[in-house]
Motif scaffolding. Structure first.
Motif, PDB file in Angstrom:
ATOM      1  N   GLY A  21      34.420  51.099  39.713  1.00 32.96           N
ATOM      2  CA  GLY A  21      33.176  51.301  38.988  1.00 32.96           C
ATOM      3  C   GLY A  21      32.765  50.051  38.236  1.00 32.96           C
ATOM      4  O   GLY A  21      33.611  49.295  37.740  1.00 32.96           O
ATOM      5  N   TRP A  22      31.450  49.838  38.180  1.00 31.08           N
ATOM      6  CA  TRP A  22      30.915  48.677  37.457  1.00 31.08           C
ATOM      7  C   TRP A  22      29.779  49.142  36.549  1.00 31.08           C
ATOM      8  O   TRP A  22      28.714  48.553  36.478  1.00 31.08           O
ATOM      9  CB  TRP A  22      30.456  47.611  38.459  1.00 31.08           C
ATOM     10  N   GLY A  23      30.062  50.236  35.854  1.00 29.29           N
ATOM     11  CA  GLY A  23      29.114  50.744  34.875  1.00 29.29           C
ATOM     12  C   GLY A  23      29.357  50.121  33.515  1.00 29.29           C
ATOM     13  O   GLY A  23      30.079  49.124  33.373  1.00 29.29           O
ATOM     14  N   ALA A  24      28.764  50.718  32.497  1.00 28.01           N
ATOM     15  CA  ALA A  24      28.798  50.138  31.155  1.00 28.01           C
ATOM     16  C   ALA A  24      30.220  49.953  30.638  1.00 28.01           C
ATOM     17  O   ALA A  24      30.542  48.927  30.016  1.00 28.01           O
ATOM     18  CB  ALA A  24      28.002  51.029  30.198  1.00 28.01           C
ATOM     19  N   ILE A  25      31.093  50.918  30.890  1.00 26.96           N
ATOM     20  CA  ILE A  25      32.444  50.834  30.335  1.00 26.96           C
ATOM     21  C   ILE A  25      33.246  49.720  30.998  1.00 26.96           C
ATOM     22  O   ILE A  25      33.825  48.863  30.322  1.00 26.96           O
ATOM     23  CB  ILE A  25      33.165  52.189  30.468  1.00 26.96           C
ATOM     24  N   ASN A  26      33.304  49.695  32.318  1.00 29.45           N
ATOM     25  CA  ASN A  26      34.110  48.667  32.982  1.00 29.45           C
ATOM     26  C   ASN A  26      33.526  47.268  32.809  1.00 29.45           C
ATOM     27  O   ASN A  26      34.265  46.283  32.785  1.00 29.45           O
ATOM     28  CB  ASN A  26      34.314  49.003  34.458  1.00 29.45           C
ATOM     29  N   ARG A  27      32.221  47.157  32.702  1.00 22.45           N
ATOM     30  CA  ARG A  27      31.646  45.837  32.416  1.00 22.45           C
ATOM     31  C   ARG A  27      32.106  45.337  31.054  1.00 22.45           C
ATOM     32  O   ARG A  27      32.442  44.164  30.886  1.00 22.45           O
ATOM     33  CB  ARG A  27      30.117  45.895  32.467  1.00 22.45           C
ATOM     34  N   ARG A  28      32.136  46.243  30.085  1.00 26.31           N
ATOM     35  CA  ARG A  28      32.602  45.873  28.748  1.00 26.31           C
ATOM     36  C   ARG A  28      34.093  45.545  28.760  1.00 26.31           C
ATOM     37  O   ARG A  28      34.540  44.585  28.111  1.00 26.31           O
ATOM     38  CB  ARG A  28      32.314  47.020  27.775  1.00 26.31           C
ATOM     39  N   VAL A  29      34.871  46.300  29.505  1.00 28.29           N
ATOM     40  CA  VAL A  29      36.304  46.030  29.632  1.00 28.29           C
ATOM     41  C   VAL A  29      36.534  44.638  30.215  1.00 28.29           C
ATOM     42  O   VAL A  29      37.344  43.855  29.700  1.00 28.29           O
ATOM     43  CB  VAL A  29      36.982  47.100  30.510  1.00 28.29           C
ATOM     44  N   ALA A  30      35.837  44.321  31.291  1.00 22.17           N
ATOM     45  CA  ALA A  30      35.995  43.007  31.931  1.00 22.17           C
ATOM     46  C   ALA A  30      35.614  41.890  30.967  1.00 22.17           C
ATOM     47  O   ALA A  30      36.302  40.857  30.886  1.00 22.17           O
ATOM     48  CB  ALA A  30      35.148  42.943  33.200  1.00 22.17           C
ATOM     49  N   GLU A  31      34.520  42.077  30.239  1.00 21.15           N
ATOM     50  CA  GLU A  31      34.063  41.066  29.281  1.00 21.15           C
ATOM     51  C   GLU A  31      35.119  40.799  28.211  1.00 21.15           C
ATOM     52  O   GLU A  31      35.444  39.637  27.906  1.00 21.15           O
ATOM     53  CB  GLU A  31      32.769  41.543  28.626  1.00 21.15           C
ATOM     54  N   LEU A  32      35.667  41.861  27.644  1.00 14.94           N
ATOM     55  CA  LEU A  32      36.639  41.702  26.565  1.00 14.94           C
ATOM     56  C   LEU A  32      37.961  41.116  27.059  1.00 14.94           C
ATOM     57  O   LEU A  32      38.570  40.280  26.379  1.00 14.94           O
ATOM     58  CB  LEU A  32      36.876  43.042  25.876  1.00 14.94           C
ATOM     59  N   LEU A  33      38.414  41.555  28.229  1.00 12.42           N
ATOM     60  CA  LEU A  33      39.665  41.015  28.761  1.00 12.42           C
ATOM     61  C   LEU A  33      39.541  39.533  29.059  1.00 12.42           C
ATOM     62  O   LEU A  33      40.460  38.745  28.789  1.00 12.42           O
ATOM     63  CB  LEU A  33      40.082  41.779  30.016  1.00 12.42           C
TER      64      LEU A  33
END
Length: 274
Positions: A17-29
């Protein structure tokens, strides 16, 4: 499959998934750990959903190719259908599968099938705490008999837009806190998967989907997504309240939902687990 018997970097991830949650996860990691985390792939049902995926990250739509990626962890945040589509392949070809869409486990057959796959392949099925606090305490308390678990979810009316809540009340006309659903966590997570998915997390940590009581509230004065958990059992009594900021790009979810995934992923490779 790369076993996680020792701390190792880089950690190889596949995000489902590349919705709001995983995009935010990728950004923070990326911001916090740089090259210590490798995004080996983003898994999607439709290549058209790949908008914004970094150019250096492969996009896959076929679960059978997961075996090629030498994955440590697969992290799902794409909805119930994605759990069924990617789950068994992820457990076979990675050290663990993180399931953010815990409402998928309202399907008993799917839940049992994934647990069986985890045992067979020596992997782990991991449910993150999401927007909740105190899930570790509830899970620990459940080692002794629990008498009752109640989960109350209070959000602004706009956060319930586009859900089954619109069939129960007129959201724009709500002028005071209004409880529009009372029932089991199984029913709440099934009927309101976008907003009450997290009720399945509390249930799985404690006394199960059918015994956990859930109330859903639309409150026009609410500025946060509020969760109130009350637990009674042989361990004693636990009361937890957490007020989360909505995720900027998706008010139905909380910032904490992404932050809890970041912490879970970090704990797979950092020296100090918190």
């Amino acid at each position: 499959m790369r076993a996680l018997s020792r701390v190792r970097t880089p950690l190889r991830l596949c995000l489902v998934g590349w919705g709001a949650i995983n995009r935010r996860v990728a950004e923070l990691l990326k911001e916090r750990h740089g090259d210590d985390v490798v995004f080996a792939a983003v898994a999607l049902a439709d290549i058209a959903d790949a908008i914004g995926v970094p150019d250096n990250v492969p996009v896959i739509t076929d679960p059978s190719v997961l075996w090629e990626l030498e994955l440590d962890l697969v992290v799902e945040a794409a909805g119930r259908g994605a759990v069924a589509q990617w789950g068994e392949h992820a457990l076979r070809h990675a050290g663990g599968l993180v399931v953010a869409s815990a409402s998928a486990f309202c399907d008993d057959d799917l839940f049992e099938r994934l647990q069986r796959a985890a045992r067979e392949y020596g992997s782990q099925l991991i449910v993150p705490p999401g927007a909740l606090a105190g899930i570790d305490a509830i899970a620990a308390a459940a080692a002794l008999p629990l008498e009752a678990v109640t989960h109350r979810i209070i959000k602004p009316p706009r956060a319930w837009a586009g859900t089954a809540a619109e069939q129960i009340l007129t959201l724009d006309a709500v002028v005071s806190p209004t409880t529009f659903f009372s029932g089991s966590a199984r029913e709440a997570a099934s009927r309101f998967p976008q907003n009450a998915n997290v009720s399945a997390v509390a249930a799985l940590s404690g006394i199960g989907l059918d015994r956990t009581e859930v109330e859903l509230v639309a409150d026009p004065s609410a500025e946060t997504n509020r969760h109130e958990l009350a637990v009674n059992g042989e361990f004693g009594r636990l009361n937890i309240v957490i007020e989360n900021r909505p995720l900027v790009s998706n008010p139905k979810s909380s910032e904490m939902a992404a932050l809890s995934l970041v912490r879970l992923i970090e704990n797979r490779f950092v020296p100090l687990v918190r």
